[in-house]
Motif scaffolding. Sequence first.
Motif, short mmCIF file in Angstrom:
data_model
loop_
_atom_site.label_atom_id
_atom_site.label_comp_id
_atom_site.label_asym_id
_atom_site.label_seq_id
_atom_site.Cartn_x
_atom_site.Cartn_y
_atom_site.Cartn_z
N PHE A 76 0.89 -1.14 0.03
CA PHE A 76 0.08 -0.08 -0.04
C PHE A 76 0.87 1.22 -0.12
N ASP A 82 -4.64 3.13 2.42
CA ASP A 82 -5.63 2.22 2.20
C ASP A 82 -5.73 2.21 0.72
N HIS A 130 -12.91 -3.68 -4.49
CA HIS A 130 -12.68 -4.34 -3.36
C HIS A 130 -12.12 -3.57 -2.18
N PHE A 131 -11.99 -2.37 -2.36
CA PHE A 131 -11.48 -1.61 -1.19
C PHE A 131 -12.71 -0.61 -1.04
N ARG A 143 -16.01 7.22 -2.95
CA ARG A 143 -16.25 6.32 -1.62
C ARG A 143 -16.60 6.96 -0.56
#
Length: 169
Positions: A76, A82, A130-131, A143
Amino acid sequence: MTSQTSRHASRCDPGPAPRPVRIALRPARSLTALLLPVLLALAAVPVPAAAAIPVAGAQQAQATPEADTAEEAPRFFADLDDLPLMAGLQEMAEASIAFDKPGGRIGEVYAEGAVPAEQVRAFYEEALPHFGWQAVAENRYRRDGESLELEISEAAGVTTLRIALSPTD
């Protein structure tokens, strides 16, 4: 007869009542405190690589650069921890910035590597959902009140990735 009666009576007589037994109870230690020394000792024991352990009926995999990158642990970005960093790309930490403000996070991270731009685009198109990121346009995602934009460029066999993060307008 009295001697027999007194002997018999002494065998049946329980005598004085027994004193109660006192048990001192100490507070129980937490499971973590009990297991921590064991876990630390186990962590120091070297474990052989999975490839070195023979498994009945399994074929030995050939060591190739593709196999090494496929089994690489996920990485990451340091400043935006994240967001995944694709294998084959190296983070350009000196060019990255990130701020955590009350209105949301603001940041830019950069990475580069000898990976074709289309592979980088395909990786992030698959990985970001997926995040929790939802695609809203090409190379744009949203998001939880945040917007993310990918910029991918390729020159002289080196692909540069720029990810910009900002609060949603």
